[in-house]
Design a protein around this motif. Structure first.
Motif, PDB file in Angstrom:
ATOM      1  N   VAL A 109       0.833  -1.205   0.000  1.00 43.35           N
ATOM      2  CA  VAL A 109       0.000   0.000   0.000  1.00 43.35           C
ATOM      3  C   VAL A 109       0.869   1.258   0.000  1.00 43.35           C
ATOM      4  N   GLN A 110       1.919   1.267   0.810  1.00 41.23           N
ATOM      5  CA  GLN A 110       2.795   2.439   0.876  1.00 41.23           C
ATOM      6  C   GLN A 110       3.521   2.655  -0.444  1.00 41.23           C
ATOM      7  N   LYS A 113       1.105   4.191  -2.821  1.00 42.46           N
ATOM      8  CA  LYS A 113       0.809   5.577  -2.448  1.00 42.46           C
ATOM      9  C   LYS A 113       1.948   6.506  -2.860  1.00 42.46           C
ATOM     10  N   GLN A 192      -6.411   5.325   3.577  1.00 42.14           N
ATOM     11  CA  GLN A 192      -5.244   4.465   3.378  1.00 42.14           C
ATOM     12  C   GLN A 192      -5.102   3.470   4.525  1.00 42.14           C
TER      13      GLN A 192
END
Length: 210
Positions: A109-110, A113, A192
């Motif tokens: 996810v990071q 992003k 998030q």
């Protein structure tokens, strides 16, 4: 390890000034991708952002597509390096299956992003260019294999009859969900943190299913 074959090759300029100009063109392209403005930007704008000239751009890069492929190639090589380092099984040896699942998902996810602009361009270019699409498949397979290597530490806790296959499959599922998130920009009102939590639950639940 070198998993990815080059999408494009550009000779490294011999002169330091030209090398610096090339790096500025790459930085300018990266910035335009991050702002979702690369496709609409012309060579003159890219040269202006890079504090260089149109003539220097064409001399070093030939065309805008080559710049894009260089940016995508550099991103893929960086992903390869980071995943190879971060997914060393020894670094996860003291983690529970739940901690590993949430940690891997949090990493994905990071990554998405932080590099959404490049990833958006990669996904769109992959839909048009078979060569790029093939490289995406190679990348995804590499990531899934590294994920499986980490999860092999908890092989006895994975209820799937083929634990390695399950580990690779759930990796592809999470990456697919994040691809969708990258293109659309959101999952409704999901933040998030919620995205990480929910994908972590999906990841762990799939591995735990009998």
């Amino acid at each position: 390890m070198d998993v990815f074959k080059p999408l494009v090759s550009v000779p490294m300029p011999a002169q330091a000034r030209s090398q610096q100009a090339l790096e500025r063109f790459l930085a300018a392209g990266e910035g335009l991708l991050a702002a979702n403005r690369f496709e609409e930007a012309g060579v003159a704008e890219i040269a202006r952002e890079a504090r260089s000239s149109v003539g220097t751009f064409y001399r070093l890069l030939e065309d805008k597509e080559r710049l894009l492929l260089l940016l995508l190639q550099r991103f893929l090589m960086n992903v390869e390096k980071i995943v190879d380092e971060r997914f060393d099984p020894e670094a996860w040896a003291d983690k529970s299956l739940e901690e590993v699942s949430r940690g891997l998902v949090g990493f994905f996810v990071q990554l998405y992003k932080d590099r959404r602009g490049v990833l958006r361009a990669l996904i769109l270019q992959g839909s048009r260019d078979p060569k790029v699409r093939d490289r995406i498949h190679v990348t995804n397979d590499f990531v899934s294999q590294k994920t499986a290597a980490v999860l092999r530490l908890h092989r006895d806790e994975i209820n799937h009859p083929k634990p390695d296959k399950a580990a690779r499959f759930i990796s592809h599922m999470v990456l697919g969900a994040l691809n969708q998130h990258t293109i659309t920009g959101n999952f409704g009102t999901t933040s998030q943190r919620e995205l990480t939590d929910e994908l972590g639950r999906v990841f762990l639940s799939y591995l735990s299913l009998k």
